[in-house]
Write an enzyme that holds these catalytic residues in place. Sequence first.
Site, PDB file in Angstrom:
ATOM      1  N   ASP A 347       0.837  -1.189   0.000  1.00  0.00           N
ATOM      2  CA  ASP A 347       0.000   0.000   0.000  1.00  0.00           C
ATOM      3  C   ASP A 347       0.881   1.252   0.000  1.00  0.00           C
ATOM      4  OD1 ASP A 347      -2.623   1.368   0.471  1.00  0.00           O
ATOM      5  OD2 ASP A 347      -1.622   1.943   2.331  1.00  0.00           O
ATOM      6  N   GLU A 383       1.888  -0.458  -5.030  1.00  0.00           N
ATOM      7  CA  GLU A 383       0.967   0.611  -5.413  1.00  0.00           C
ATOM      8  C   GLU A 383       1.877   1.825  -5.603  1.00  0.00           C
ATOM      9  OE1 GLU A 383      -3.220   2.476  -3.840  1.00  0.00           O
ATOM     10  OE2 GLU A 383      -1.614   2.220  -2.371  1.00  0.00           O
TER      11      GLU A 383
END
Length: 702
Positions: A347, A383
Amino acid sequence: MAVKEGLPYPRGATWDGKGVNFALFSANATKVEVCLFDQAGKTEKERIELPEYRDETWHGYVPEIGPGAIYGYRVHGPYAPEEGHRFNPNKLLLDPYARAHIGGLSWDPAVFGYTLEDEKADLSFDERDSAPFMPKCVVVDPDFDWKREKVWRPVPWNRTIVYETHVRGYTKLHPKVPERERGTFRGLAHKDVVAYIKALGVTTVELLPVHTFINDDFLLKRNLTNYWGYNSIGFFAPDPRYAADPAKCLQEFKEMVARFHDAGLEVIVDVVYNHTAEGSERGPTLSFRGIDNTSYYRLMPDKKRYYINDTGTGNTLNLSHPVVIQMVTDSLRYWVEDMHVDGFRFDLGTILAREPGGFDTYNGFMKACLQDPVLARVKMIAEPWDCGPGGYQLGRFPPGWAEWNDQFRDTVRDFWRAQASAAALAPRLCASPDVFSHRGRQPWASVNFITAHDGFTLNDLVSYDEKHNEANGEENKDGHSHNRSWNHGAEGPTDDEAIRGLRKRQMKNMLGTLLLSQGTPMLLAGDEFGRTQQGNNNAYCQDNEISWVDWNHGDREERMIAYVRELIGVRMKYAILRHRRFLSGVFNEELGVKDVTWINATGAEMQEGDWTNGATHCFGMLLDGRAQPTGIRQRGQETTVLLIFNAWQDVVKFTLPEATGGKGWLLVADTNMADLPEDKNFAFGHVYEVTARSLLVLVLNH
């Protein structure tokens, strides 16, 4: 107890069969105490000072305790927020290396290191004991009989299809899972659940965060919760809320992984190493802040009271510090070696690659991962963006990493609503070589997706023009407003069969584009049958029917599932759809082959005018199975495939082109047809009437 010196490694609480070694890093503490609690985690029974300090690590060995022992730390040192120090021994702290937790956080004023009511705010000092309101750490027995797991071989990247889901939401409403197991690791490991995922044809299950996380106070006050779990407070422990029996959380997670592996499925976990649940300077003192604030977090260089907030969550983990890098890589190795996971999705991955001067492809963390013999062999997916300056870094992660490709998402969404041209879509169909084709990276580095947990589901993408996040309690101001969505004539559910039919075809079009493009496809769980979130594109706080997967399927849903299975079968059968080399469209003189040829509606190769014509919404992609498959200069021996994309609002008469080595074309899929015609063979030169907004797949007949 007769405490011994112990060792500064490994960090955390380690049981050796006779006692437990405690080791905690803190470069600036003056004293560290380990607190032992009763089995309910309520009463502090003993407080033991760790006797030794070596290599900035406090350590001690406590005999005659073992698995099941419940503990936390109290760390002494200066409380000087303007210098970056926030030590407060009145606050019980979680071990960053704890393998298990018990209990949850109660948002009492005592969990803050400062006095909430004081006008000095976080410069004040609070003396209340936070232990009654804190979760606790648990000493574990790591033993697990992995021998029951079948011989396991990871899935090659070029055969990987990722399936993103949530541990709780996937089975909370599943009728075949026993009620007490729904929403847990055990529920996800249920034989019917595993069998369904396997039968779908995906290869790799990606789980939203499973690390222990905290429910935000502001959400609890609205009777909401941090459903997604992107608020970690422990990087080694699975959250006990996902266990049918919290006391067996570790075992349940391992059993789940073993059952997926038995079915030939990989398990990837979404990890949040960019920030912690402690928030800004006004946040609670739960772990890292009270252990060594200046080491664990990035602080403003000239105002160390405040945190650098490149994550948008109040703080940023300091991946420039060698001990923080060590903690994160220790965590990753633990999940690979002890928990047997097959990879990670990071993330806000750009945070991990930040140094004080900004993003650096060869930052300390990436260097540590690239040289690590354990981490170098598992799947690493970034990401590639964050909220900080220069935060968008798609394509700049090092070789060996894959990246979420939002350019694929945006372009495919736009193309199917006639807002993007053929010229824009073509490179996305080829795994975005303009972004990824450098330094020996391969097409799999592009993780293609159209939907993910964050945003509309596929059904909502074709059913809503606007987001509908009222249930989040933020007056519909949260979540993205530019969704590139289209409701096709009615906002939300409708009984209009024409609109319903067009929406279904558009879902099939986008699923087909996703699963037949070069690169690594990622499918959001439930999109295979049209799951809805009622127009909510930011369901992070909805632990209810808005987010949970509804398994009450009718014929419409079952036919969609069958379509997705067929598409995945096509992808796996025809290797040219998952080519190991980037397609170039350049004629190979030596082999006499062009790997990809772009075809216009006349059946001829597209020319410059076709590419620059913004009205070109129908075109073909001819993938020659004879294309060179590897670095060895020889022709491939795969089947040639023709894909036809028509985003135009009317029928397009498309002349099927000739292709070397074949006699004609066999129709494999047409998104306008519920069932294919009996005669699926078409000659070269046949004029096929491609329905408005539809996708075709044909393979060469030999």
